[in-house]
Design an enzyme around this catalytic site. Sequence first.
Site, PDB file in Angstrom:
ATOM      1  N   ARG A 122       0.765  -1.170   0.088  1.00 57.88           N
ATOM      2  CA  ARG A 122       0.136   0.028   0.050  1.00 57.88           C
ATOM      3  C   ARG A 122       0.832   1.262  -0.044  1.00 57.88           C
ATOM      4  O   ARG A 122       0.906   2.014   1.023  1.00 57.88           O
ATOM      5  CB  ARG A 122      -0.944   0.140   1.115  1.00 57.88           C
ATOM      6  CG  ARG A 122      -1.705  -1.199   1.465  1.00 57.88           C
ATOM      7  CD  ARG A 122      -2.499  -1.793   0.786  1.00 57.88           C
ATOM      8  NE  ARG A 122      -3.811  -0.932   0.946  1.00 57.88           N
ATOM      9  CZ  ARG A 122      -4.810  -1.243   1.570  1.00 57.88           C
ATOM     10  NH1 ARG A 122      -4.639  -2.162   2.576  1.00 57.88           N
ATOM     11  NH2 ARG A 122      -5.961  -0.533   1.838  1.00 57.88           N
ATOM     12  N   GLN A 127      -0.883   3.237  -5.500  1.00 55.37           N
ATOM     13  CA  GLN A 127      -2.433   3.395  -5.042  1.00 55.37           C
ATOM     14  C   GLN A 127      -3.139   3.069  -6.241  1.00 55.37           C
ATOM     15  O   GLN A 127      -4.506   2.533  -5.991  1.00 55.37           O
ATOM     16  CB  GLN A 127      -2.310   4.876  -4.910  1.00 55.37           C
ATOM     17  CG  GLN A 127      -2.412   5.247  -3.487  1.00 55.37           C
ATOM     18  CD  GLN A 127      -2.561   6.793  -3.071  1.00 55.37           C
ATOM     19  OE1 GLN A 127      -2.411   7.569  -3.980  1.00 55.37           O
ATOM     20  NE2 GLN A 127      -2.574   7.045  -1.791  1.00 55.37           N
ATOM     21  N   ASP A 130      -4.319  -0.645  -6.250  1.00 55.77           N
ATOM     22  CA  ASP A 130      -4.417  -0.963  -4.910  1.00 55.77           C
ATOM     23  C   ASP A 130      -6.027  -1.483  -4.920  1.00 55.77           C
ATOM     24  O   ASP A 130      -6.824  -0.772  -4.745  1.00 55.77           O
ATOM     25  CB  ASP A 130      -4.516  -0.143  -3.830  1.00 55.77           C
ATOM     26  CG  ASP A 130      -4.552  -0.523  -2.407  1.00 55.77           C
ATOM     27  OD1 ASP A 130      -5.077  -1.417  -2.205  1.00 55.77           O
ATOM     28  OD2 ASP A 130      -4.306   0.316  -1.618  1.00 55.77           O
ATOM     29  N   SER A 133      -8.110  -1.391  -1.514  1.00 52.87           N
ATOM     30  CA  SER A 133      -8.728   0.097  -1.234  1.00 52.87           C
ATOM     31  C   SER A 133      -9.890   0.128  -2.264  1.00 52.87           C
ATOM     32  O   SER A 133     -10.981   0.960  -1.623  1.00 52.87           O
ATOM     33  CB  SER A 133      -7.609   0.939  -1.549  1.00 52.87           C
ATOM     34  OG  SER A 133      -6.702   1.117  -0.559  1.00 52.87           O
ATOM     35  N   TYR A 228      -0.885  -0.561   8.893  1.00 50.01           N
ATOM     36  CA  TYR A 228      -2.013  -1.411   9.574  1.00 50.01           C
ATOM     37  C   TYR A 228      -2.051  -1.562  11.043  1.00 50.01           C
ATOM     38  O   TYR A 228      -0.919  -1.059  11.742  1.00 50.01           O
ATOM     39  CB  TYR A 228      -1.665  -2.860   9.033  1.00 50.01           C
ATOM     40  CG  TYR A 228      -1.833  -3.121   7.567  1.00 50.01           C
ATOM     41  CD1 TYR A 228      -3.163  -2.866   6.984  1.00 50.01           C
ATOM     42  CD2 TYR A 228      -0.779  -3.345   6.501  1.00 50.01           C
ATOM     43  CE1 TYR A 228      -3.408  -3.302   5.622  1.00 50.01           C
ATOM     44  CE2 TYR A 228      -1.185  -3.694   5.179  1.00 50.01           C
ATOM     45  CZ  TYR A 228      -2.183  -3.477   4.812  1.00 50.01           C
ATOM     46  OH  TYR A 228      -2.825  -3.775   3.668  1.00 50.01           O
TER      47      TYR A 228
HETATM   48  P1  NAD Z   1      -7.853  -2.732   7.107  1.00 51.19           P
HETATM   49  O1  NAD Z   1      -8.979  -3.400   6.617  1.00 51.19           O
HETATM   50  O2  NAD Z   1      -6.631  -3.655   7.630  1.00 51.19           O
HETATM   51  O3  NAD Z   1      -8.360  -2.662   8.825  1.00 51.19           O
HETATM   52  C1  NAD Z   1      -9.694  -1.627   8.819  1.00 51.19           C
HETATM   53  C2  NAD Z   1      -9.317  -0.797  10.125  1.00 51.19           C
HETATM   54  O4  NAD Z   1      -9.711  -1.620  11.362  1.00 51.19           O
HETATM   55  C3  NAD Z   1      -8.194  -0.150  10.441  1.00 51.19           C
HETATM   56  O5  NAD Z   1      -8.254   1.210  10.326  1.00 51.19           O
HETATM   57  C4  NAD Z   1      -7.429  -0.769  11.741  1.00 51.19           C
HETATM   58  O6  NAD Z   1      -6.771   0.121  12.453  1.00 51.19           O
HETATM   59  C5  NAD Z   1      -8.987  -0.943  12.392  1.00 51.19           C
HETATM   60  N1  NAD Z   1      -8.923  -1.983  13.226  1.00 51.19           N
HETATM   61  C6  NAD Z   1      -8.311  -2.971  13.734  1.00 51.19           C
HETATM   62  N2  NAD Z   1      -8.325  -3.487  15.011  1.00 51.19           N
HETATM   63  C7  NAD Z   1      -9.348  -2.811  15.571  1.00 51.19           C
HETATM   64  C8  NAD Z   1     -10.023  -2.812  16.624  1.00 51.19           C
HETATM   65  N3  NAD Z   1      -9.683  -3.517  17.768  1.00 51.19           N
HETATM   66  N4  NAD Z   1     -10.963  -1.725  16.898  1.00 51.19           N
HETATM   67  C9  NAD Z   1     -11.134  -0.580  16.120  1.00 51.19           C
HETATM   68  N5  NAD Z   1     -10.493  -0.677  14.878  1.00 51.19           N
HETATM   69  C10 NAD Z   1      -9.642  -1.432  14.450  1.00 51.19           C
HETATM   70  O7  NAD Z   1      -7.255  -1.262   6.818  1.00 51.19           O
HETATM   71  P2  NAD Z   1      -7.457  -0.598   5.740  1.00 51.19           P
HETATM   72  O8  NAD Z   1      -8.720  -0.003   5.336  1.00 51.19           O
HETATM   73  O9  NAD Z   1      -6.963  -1.694   4.460  1.00 51.19           O
HETATM   74  O10 NAD Z   1      -6.132   0.333   5.864  1.00 51.19           O
HETATM   75  C11 NAD Z   1      -5.075   0.160   6.455  1.00 51.19           C
HETATM   76  C12 NAD Z   1      -3.936   1.018   6.339  1.00 51.19           C
HETATM   77  O11 NAD Z   1      -3.582   1.336   5.113  1.00 51.19           O
HETATM   78  C13 NAD Z   1      -4.444   2.496   6.811  1.00 51.19           C
HETATM   79  O12 NAD Z   1      -3.741   3.208   7.539  1.00 51.19           O
HETATM   80  C14 NAD Z   1      -4.538   3.209   5.342  1.00 51.19           C
HETATM   81  O13 NAD Z   1      -4.486   4.394   5.517  1.00 51.19           O
HETATM   82  C15 NAD Z   1      -3.477   2.668   4.739  1.00 51.19           C
HETATM   83  N6  NAD Z   1      -3.457   2.638   3.286  1.00 51.19           N
HETATM   84  C16 NAD Z   1      -2.536   3.419   2.665  1.00 51.19           C
HETATM   85  C17 NAD Z   1      -2.544   3.393   1.333  1.00 51.19           C
HETATM   86  C18 NAD Z   1      -1.440   4.024   0.412  1.00 51.19           C
HETATM   87  O14 NAD Z   1      -0.775   4.705   0.941  1.00 51.19           O
HETATM   88  N7  NAD Z   1      -1.472   3.776  -0.654  1.00 51.19           N
HETATM   89  C19 NAD Z   1      -3.865   2.941   0.631  1.00 51.19           C
HETATM   90  C20 NAD Z   1      -4.685   2.323   1.513  1.00 51.19           C
HETATM   91  C21 NAD Z   1      -4.551   2.182   2.803  1.00 51.19           C
END
Ligand code: NAD
Length: 377
Positions: A122, A127, A130, A133, A228
């Site tokens: 990620r 992006q 991805d 996302s 994550y």
């Molecule tokens: P994910 O599907 O892995 O998890 C969803 C959310 O659940 C996360 O925000 C996580 O912190 C939360 N979570 C885990 N345990 C929890 C708990 N006990 N209680 C409440 N919430 C809890 O996450 P995602 O949507 O795939 O995104 C993960 C990360 O990747 C984020 O920081 C996002 O900003 C980042 N990201 C970066 C890029 C990029 O830079 N290209 C793109 C997409 C996502």
Amino acid sequence: MQIGVPRELHPDEHRVAIIPADAKKLVKAGAEVVVEADVGVGSGFGSDDYGEAGAKIINDRKELLAQSDLILRVRKPDLGEIETLKKGCIHISYLDPFNESGLIEAFSRREVSAISMEMIPRTTRSQKMDALSSQANLAGYAMVLLAAAKLPRIFPMMMTPAGTLKPANVFVIGVGVAGLQAIATAKRLGARVTAFDTRAVVAEQVQSLGAKFLDIDLGETGETKQGYAVQLTSEQLKKQKEGQKKQIAGSDVVITTAQVFGRKPPVLVTGDMIDQMEPGSVIVDMAAESGGNVEGSVPGETVEVNGVKIIGDGNWPNLLAHDSSRMYSSNLSNFIEEFWNADLKNMVLDFEDEILQGCVITHQGEIVNETIKNLNK
Ligand code: NAD
């Protein structure tokens, strides 16, 4: 290079890996694109559109699989189909590599370069490729609409001569990509939205969408290099459950999207919390298919517990198969473009590249992905 796009075989999968507009781009780049007949029928893309894009349409799935140098699909393949693939071909799809050791071994035996869409790092550069996302974003939207349709109340405040209706209270647990879109969608519909995540950095994002961040002090929670969440200790999990109890009891809708990469999702909403909710309330468990954030949720179904509906449908982007196919197809074609050699008219895998290091699982008869290789060590 022949690029083959077989029909998705799972009866509940309506998405297609490549839409006609992207097939056209690949043909223009010099690929021969072959799609199985009716490949886009579930997502609203007709055979004529593929024909006009310059793709060849064939009925013989076996021929398509046996002759393509690059296979593109949404879901992981059936185990039995792997040995029918062209030896040494590239295969790109979701793979669930943490849980599919049998599939991975079969790919390796067939000397296939198997690429897992969920393992694309990620990063800013990736992006546009991805799919986690792009699909999670639509899932967040779909979950709110499903909840709104099942809730016997409206989301916005409404002042009418017949009386005033209060806005619905929506609580979103887990504010990654899906959670953020769920918050934005519920806000657009006029609900009063509160959210919680273990990564404190998201509080600002929640507030910028006009929602409230629930403050629960869990001490040091941290996050991985990739952004994550890190798995909570049992003590922290206990504190979280305690801290969100009151919020859940007062919510009309709870949407859970909490995931910990590579692990089973944590159970965050338990039976005693559900018992405190008003009858008619709705819970949507995004993680129902992979173990569930909600006690009692059933993958693929909506169940009722003490008058509270728990929606565990899963495959949420499938509800919006046209748009989710557009996005997935765009992720795939951007990925291919990134590694396309215009002179050879071929996709070339460069293992010095960090994106490929992250997402190629097998190559030339070996498991080459460091994370997957070290899984059971
Ligand atoms: P994910 O599907 O892995 O998890 C969803 C959310 O659940 C996360 O925000 C996580 O912190 C939360 N979570 C885990 N345990 C929890 C708990 N006990 N209680 C409440 N919430 C809890 O996450 P995602 O949507 O795939 O995104 C993960 C990360 O990747 C984020 O920081 C996002 O900003 C980042 N990201 C970066 C890029 C990029 O830079 N290209 C793109 C997409 C996502």
